[in-house]
Scaffold this active site. Structure first.
Site, PDB file in Angstrom:
ATOM      1  N   HIS A 189       7.246 -24.771   8.602  1.00 54.46           N
ATOM      2  CA  HIS A 189       7.019 -24.900   7.288  1.00 54.46           C
ATOM      3  C   HIS A 189       5.883 -25.586   6.933  1.00 54.46           C
ATOM      4  O   HIS A 189       5.247 -26.310   7.762  1.00 54.46           O
ATOM      5  CB  HIS A 189       8.160 -25.108   6.495  1.00 54.46           C
ATOM      6  CG  HIS A 189       9.300 -24.196   6.542  1.00 54.46           C
ATOM      7  ND1 HIS A 189      10.430 -24.481   5.881  1.00 54.46           N
ATOM      8  CD2 HIS A 189       9.476 -23.050   7.202  1.00 54.46           C
ATOM      9  CE1 HIS A 189      11.320 -23.560   6.245  1.00 54.46           C
ATOM     10  NE2 HIS A 189      10.731 -22.573   6.933  1.00 54.46           N
ATOM     11  N   GLU A 232       5.487 -28.390   4.934  1.00 58.90           N
ATOM     12  CA  GLU A 232       5.707 -29.791   5.137  1.00 58.90           C
ATOM     13  C   GLU A 232       5.502 -30.213   6.676  1.00 58.90           C
ATOM     14  O   GLU A 232       4.821 -31.232   7.003  1.00 58.90           O
ATOM     15  CB  GLU A 232       6.925 -30.316   4.625  1.00 58.90           C
ATOM     16  CG  GLU A 232       7.379 -29.682   3.094  1.00 58.90           C
ATOM     17  CD  GLU A 232       8.018 -28.630   3.031  1.00 58.90           C
ATOM     18  OE1 GLU A 232       8.843 -28.343   2.189  1.00 58.90           O
ATOM     19  OE2 GLU A 232       7.659 -27.658   3.815  1.00 58.90           O
ATOM     20  N   SER A 283      -2.660  26.082   0.072  1.00 58.37           N
ATOM     21  CA  SER A 283      -4.036  26.666   0.623  1.00 58.37           C
ATOM     22  C   SER A 283      -4.946  25.728   0.512  1.00 58.37           C
ATOM     23  O   SER A 283      -6.029  26.036   1.278  1.00 58.37           O
ATOM     24  CB  SER A 283      -4.206  28.082  -0.030  1.00 58.37           C
ATOM     25  OG  SER A 283      -4.340  27.708  -1.448  1.00 58.37           O
ATOM     26  N   ARG A 296      -2.945  -3.991   0.995  1.00 56.57           N
ATOM     27  CA  ARG A 296      -2.041  -3.607   2.164  1.00 56.57           C
ATOM     28  C   ARG A 296      -1.840  -4.723   2.915  1.00 56.57           C
ATOM     29  O   ARG A 296      -0.750  -4.573   3.644  1.00 56.57           O
ATOM     30  CB  ARG A 296      -2.574  -2.342   2.742  1.00 56.57           C
ATOM     31  CG  ARG A 296      -2.500  -1.078   1.826  1.00 56.57           C
ATOM     32  CD  ARG A 296      -3.482  -0.020   2.661  1.00 56.57           C
ATOM     33  NE  ARG A 296      -3.384   1.228   1.854  1.00 56.57           N
ATOM     34  CZ  ARG A 296      -3.773   2.470   2.283  1.00 56.57           C
ATOM     35  NH1 ARG A 296      -4.565   2.471   3.224  1.00 56.57           N
ATOM     36  NH2 ARG A 296      -3.978   3.401   1.079  1.00 56.57           N
ATOM     37  N   THR A 335       2.436  13.599  -2.576  1.00 60.08           N
ATOM     38  CA  THR A 335       1.438  12.656  -1.795  1.00 60.08           C
ATOM     39  C   THR A 335       1.069  12.705  -0.604  1.00 60.08           C
ATOM     40  O   THR A 335      -0.002  13.060  -0.094  1.00 60.08           O
ATOM     41  CB  THR A 335       1.597  11.206  -2.495  1.00 60.08           C
ATOM     42  OG1 THR A 335       1.912  11.369  -3.745  1.00 60.08           O
ATOM     43  CG2 THR A 335       0.381  10.412  -2.228  1.00 60.08           C
ATOM     44  N   ASP A 377      -2.262  14.789   0.258  1.00 60.83           N
ATOM     45  CA  ASP A 377      -3.443  13.642   0.341  1.00 60.83           C
ATOM     46  C   ASP A 377      -3.474  13.319   1.836  1.00 60.83           C
ATOM     47  O   ASP A 377      -4.575  12.942   2.223  1.00 60.83           O
ATOM     48  CB  ASP A 377      -3.164  12.506  -0.371  1.00 60.83           C
ATOM     49  CG  ASP A 377      -3.775  12.558  -1.993  1.00 60.83           C
ATOM     50  OD1 ASP A 377      -3.886  13.604  -2.263  1.00 60.83           O
ATOM     51  OD2 ASP A 377      -3.354  11.655  -2.656  1.00 60.83           O
ATOM     52  N   ARG A 415      -7.709  -0.515   7.022  1.00 62.64           N
ATOM     53  CA  ARG A 415      -8.900  -0.080   7.918  1.00 62.64           C
ATOM     54  C   ARG A 415     -10.230  -0.835   7.342  1.00 62.64           C
ATOM     55  O   ARG A 415     -11.272  -0.877   7.902  1.00 62.64           O
ATOM     56  CB  ARG A 415      -8.990   1.479   7.922  1.00 62.64           C
ATOM     57  CG  ARG A 415      -7.583   2.006   8.945  1.00 62.64           C
ATOM     58  CD  ARG A 415      -7.903   3.573   8.814  1.00 62.64           C
ATOM     59  NE  ARG A 415      -8.321   4.288   7.596  1.00 62.64           N
ATOM     60  CZ  ARG A 415      -7.273   4.331   6.758  1.00 62.64           C
ATOM     61  NH1 ARG A 415      -5.927   3.898   7.052  1.00 62.64           N
ATOM     62  NH2 ARG A 415      -7.577   4.967   5.539  1.00 62.64           N
ATOM     63  N   GLY A 432       3.344  10.137  -5.853  1.00 64.20           N
ATOM     64  CA  GLY A 432       2.286  10.743  -6.996  1.00 64.20           C
ATOM     65  C   GLY A 432       3.313  10.457  -8.178  1.00 64.20           C
ATOM     66  O   GLY A 432       3.859   9.509  -8.553  1.00 64.20           O
ATOM     67  N   LEU A 463       6.087   7.791  -9.631  1.00 65.81           N
ATOM     68  CA  LEU A 463       5.662   6.962 -10.718  1.00 65.81           C
ATOM     69  C   LEU A 463       6.433   6.774 -11.787  1.00 65.81           C
ATOM     70  O   LEU A 463       7.048   5.954 -12.232  1.00 65.81           O
ATOM     71  CB  LEU A 463       3.976   6.749 -10.647  1.00 65.81           C
ATOM     72  CG  LEU A 463       3.222   6.296  -9.707  1.00 65.81           C
ATOM     73  CD1 LEU A 463       1.570   6.890  -9.991  1.00 65.81           C
ATOM     74  CD2 LEU A 463       3.233   4.920  -9.362  1.00 65.81           C
TER      75      LEU A 463
END
Length: 358
Positions: A59, A61, A179, A200, A212, A216, A223, A300, A304
Site C-alpha cells: 500500500h 503508506e 451485407s 481503456r 456493435t 463494428d 493499441r 450501441g 446505452l
C-alpha cells in the site's frame, strides 16, 4: 495562533495535493483497491513518498515509509495519506499498525474509507497508538479521486461510464445490414481514438451489445496507448455472434452474457443470464461479485438507452464530430447539461455527471 492555524492548513493542503497526484498513478492497476498516495514530511521537507501501484502489492503508506532513508526521522515526522489507512489483514498487513510501529506522531487523512473492514477502524487504531490524527484535508478532492471505489462499495455495482460519438446532426450510426462491410464508421478523429485507448487502460471493463460487435467488429484492446487491456464484455443473448470476431480473440479476458450457457474456454467466459426487465441489474450484480470496479458502456444505442432509461450511470463522455449523416440511427436522448466541454481538434468532447442518481 490564527495565523499558525492558517499556515498549517496551507501546508497540509500542499502535501495532500501531492498525495492525490501520486495516487492517480495507480489508475488502471490498483482496482479493485482504491487510489492512494502517501507523503512523509520532516521539518517542511518531503523525505518519503509512495502510492499503491497494484492490487495485491504494498500500500501507499508502506511504500512511503520504505522510501525514507533515515528511519530515525519517522518519529518526528508527519505522514499524509488521501484515504484512511487500512486496519485489517488482507493481501497485505494493516497500514495503521505500521504507522504506529514506526512511532509517526502525526497523521493527516483526507477522507474515511467506507469499506466495511476499514471504515473508522484505521483512525481508531492510530489514535489508540498515540497518533495525532487530522481528518478532512482536501476531502472533496479525495472523494472525487476515488469515486469508482466509493460507488462500487456503496451501491454494490460497478461505476458506470457511458461513452458514444455522435454527428453534428445527432446520429450515432448509419443504417446497416448484414451485407454491409464489418467495420466501424468513424465520426471523430485519430486523437479522439488515442484518448479512448488511454481510457481503456484506466477502467476495469468495456461493454458492448450484439449489434456493435456484429457491425463494428471492435477489438476493445489497447493499441494506441501503453497499458493493460480492459476486461471485454459483450451482451449476446442468443449467442448469434461469430467466433471469428475480434472480441473473441485471445487478447483479453472476455465475458459473454447470454441466456444459454455457463462455460469457460480459455479467456472466454460465457455467463448464463436471465434476460428480463431487470437483466441489467443482474449483470451489474455479477460484475460486482467479480470485482469489476468500473465499466465503460460503448454502445450501441439500444444498450446505452437501457442504462439511461434505468438511470444506471455515473458519468457520460460524449464526442461530437464535425460530420453529418443526414439520416441513420439517432444518438441516445440525453437531456442533461454537460459540466465540462473540451475540443480535440475539430471534435468536441462533453463530460456529464449523474447528479440525480442518489
Amino acid at each position: 495562533m490564527e495565523n499558525y492555524i492558517k499556515i498549517q492548513q496551507a501546508e497540509d493542503e500542499k502535501y495532500m495535493t501531492r498525495c492525490i497526484e501520486l495516487a492517480k498513478l495507480g489508475l488502471g492497476s490498483a482496482a479493485p483497491n482504491p487510489l492512494v498516495g502517501s507523503v512523509i514530511v520532516y521539518k517542511g521537507k518531503i523525505i518519503g513518498e509512495g502510492y499503491h501501484q497494484k492490487c495485491g502489492e504494498a500500500h501507499a503508506e508502506v511504500n512511503a515509509i520504505n522510501s525514507v532513508k533515515d528511519k530515525s526521522l519517522l518519529s518526528k515526522s508527519t505522514i499524509y495519506v488521501n484515504l484512511e489507512p487500512c486496519a485489517h489483514h488482507g493481501k497485505t498487513p494493516p497500514c495503521a499498525d505500521l504507522i504506529v510501529e514506526n512511532k509517526i506522531p502525526r497523521v493527516v487523512i483526507a477522507c474515511i474509507d467506507i469499506f466495511a473492514k476499514v471504515s473508522g477502524k484505521g483512525i481508531e487504531k492510530l489514535k489508540k497508538g498515540g497518533c495525532d490524527v487530522t481528518l478532512g484535508v482536501l476531502e472533496k478532492e479525495s472523494l472525487e479521486l476515488n469515486r469508482r471505489f466509493f460507488t462500487f462499495h456503496s451501491k454494490k455495482r460497478p461505476y458506470i461510464i457511458l461513452k458514444w460519438a455522435e454527428t453534428l446532426d445527432g446520429f450515432i450510426d448509419k443504417y446497416r445490414s448484414s451485407s454491409d462491410p464489418i467495420e466501424p464508421i468513424w465520426i471523430t478523429n485519430s486523437l479522439s481514438k488515442i484518448l479512448v485507448h488511454k481510457w481503456r487502460t484506466e477502467e476495469t471493463a468495456f461493454m458492448i451489445g450484439t449489434n456493435t460487435a456484429m457491425f463494428d467488429n471492435p477489438q476493445l484492446t489497447v493499441r494506441e496507448w501503453n497499458g493493460r487491456n480492459p476486461v471485454r464484455i459483450v451482451l449476446d443473448k442468443k449467442l448469434r455472434l461469430k467466433n471469428t470476431l475480434k472480441i473473441f480473440d485471445s487478447a483479453a479476458t472476455t465475458f459473454i452474457f447470454n441466456e444459454q450457457k455457463d462455460e469457460i474456454k480459455e479467456n472466454l467466459h460465457f455467463i448464463k443470464t436471465n434476460f428480463t426487465d431487470n437483466s441489467l441489474k443482474e449483470i451489474l450484480n455479477i460484475l460486482y461479485q467479480k470485482e469489476i470496479q468500473s465499466v465503460v458502456v460503448e454502445g450501441g444505442k439500444e444498450l446505452l438507452d437501457s442504462f439511461i432509461d434505468q438511470n444506471l450511470w455515473d458519468e457520460a463522455r460524449v464526442f461530437v464530430g464535425k460530420v453529418k449523416f443526414g439520416n441513420g440511427v439517432m444518438a441516445p436522448f440525453f437531456n442533461y447539461i454537460a459540466d465540462k466541454e473540451v475540443f480535440i481538434n475539430e471534435s468536441k468532447l462533453m463530460f456529464y455527471r449523474n447528479e440525480f442518481d442518489k
